[in-house]
Design an enzyme around this catalytic site. Structure first.
Site, PDB file in Angstrom:
ATOM      1  N   PRO A 137     -41.143 -38.446  -0.644  1.00 40.64           N
ATOM      2  CA  PRO A 137     -41.726 -39.466   0.236  1.00 40.64           C
ATOM      3  C   PRO A 137     -41.560 -39.179   1.726  1.00 40.64           C
ATOM      4  O   PRO A 137     -40.851 -39.891   2.446  1.00 40.64           O
ATOM      5  CB  PRO A 137     -40.976 -40.735  -0.184  1.00 40.64           C
ATOM      6  CG  PRO A 137     -39.624 -40.233  -0.579  1.00 40.64           C
ATOM      7  CD  PRO A 137     -39.885 -38.905  -1.246  1.00 40.64           C
ATOM      8  N   CYS A 138     -42.264 -38.172   2.214  1.00 43.52           N
ATOM      9  CA  CYS A 138     -42.176 -37.825   3.627  1.00 43.52           C
ATOM     10  C   CYS A 138     -42.662 -38.971   4.518  1.00 43.52           C
ATOM     11  O   CYS A 138     -42.280 -39.051   5.685  1.00 43.52           O
ATOM     12  CB  CYS A 138     -42.932 -36.539   3.917  1.00 43.52           C
ATOM     13  SG  CYS A 138     -44.632 -36.513   3.336  1.00 43.52           S
ATOM     14  N   HIS A 139     -43.453 -39.874   3.962  1.00 46.12           N
ATOM     15  CA  HIS A 139     -43.921 -41.019   4.757  1.00 46.12           C
ATOM     16  C   HIS A 139     -42.763 -41.953   5.109  1.00 46.12           C
ATOM     17  O   HIS A 139     -42.884 -42.741   6.046  1.00 46.12           O
ATOM     18  CB  HIS A 139     -45.033 -41.783   4.015  1.00 46.12           C
ATOM     19  CG  HIS A 139     -44.605 -42.415   2.736  1.00 46.12           C
ATOM     20  ND1 HIS A 139     -44.396 -41.681   1.583  1.00 46.12           N
ATOM     21  CD2 HIS A 139     -44.342 -43.706   2.414  1.00 46.12           C
ATOM     22  CE1 HIS A 139     -44.027 -42.500   0.606  1.00 46.12           C
ATOM     23  NE2 HIS A 139     -43.978 -43.750   1.090  1.00 46.12           N
TER      24      HIS A 139
END
Length: 178
Positions: A137-139
């Site tokens: 989950p780079c967001h």
């Protein structure tokens, strides 16, 4: 069995590629829609054919769709094939995967966990090269001051903020833009 498949989500057409050892890549929607998403998958995975997902890939698709509809599934149950990912990036992705839906961390906080605050830029670069978004989950990883920073998916930072809003994340108590 290996292949790739496109699938609809609340933020647009996504895609994933799978192989015998897990997912080999996930693609968030491209700016130009389904044809661009398909073309990017064909470029990234020229040896894979588009087809019906196997049972494991279908479970991953369902979980990703659920996350992007607001279900708080951390997707940690999805197996990733990281053979083509450097050990350093694997360490960063493992830390990012522990960030629960609805929460965020900064590049600096991840760098500190790696043992060197000076690695913040390297963490940002690893997030920009993440082949597994949103499973990794780079967001949920933000710039200093909880600013969105960059986002390499279609729509850029606006897509990142939209994904955070779906998860009801409120870095610094900011109100949703959506």
């Amino acid at each position: 069995m290996s292949g790739f498949a496109l699938f609809e989500t609340s933020i647009g057409m996504c895609a994933l590629a799978w192989g015998p050892q897990g997912l080999v890549g996930v693609q968030l929607p491209a700016d130009d829609g389904e044809p661009a998403t398909r073309a990017r998958m064909k470029r990234r995975f020229p040896d894979l054919r588009e087809g019906l997902p196997d049972e494991t890939a279908q479970r991953a698709i369902s979980a990703i769709q659920g996350l992007l509809q607001g279900l708080h599934d951390d997707l940690s149950h999805i197996e990733l094939d990281m053979r083509g990912v450097s050990e350093f990036h694997q360490r960063i992705y493992a830390i990012a995967r522990r960030i629960p839906p609805g929460q965020t961390r900064t590049y600096g906080e991840i760098a500190e966990e790696l043992g060197d605050k000076g690695l913040s830029r390297a963490v940002g670069q690893a997030m920009g090269h993440n082949p597994f978004a949103p499973v990794v989950p780079c967001h949920r990883v933000l710039a200093a001051g909880n600013k969105p920073g960059g986002f390499s998916a279609g729509g850029g930072a606006l897509t990142k903020l939209k994904m955070l809003a779906i998860e009801d994340a409120r870095p610094n108590g900011m109100a949703s833009l959506f």
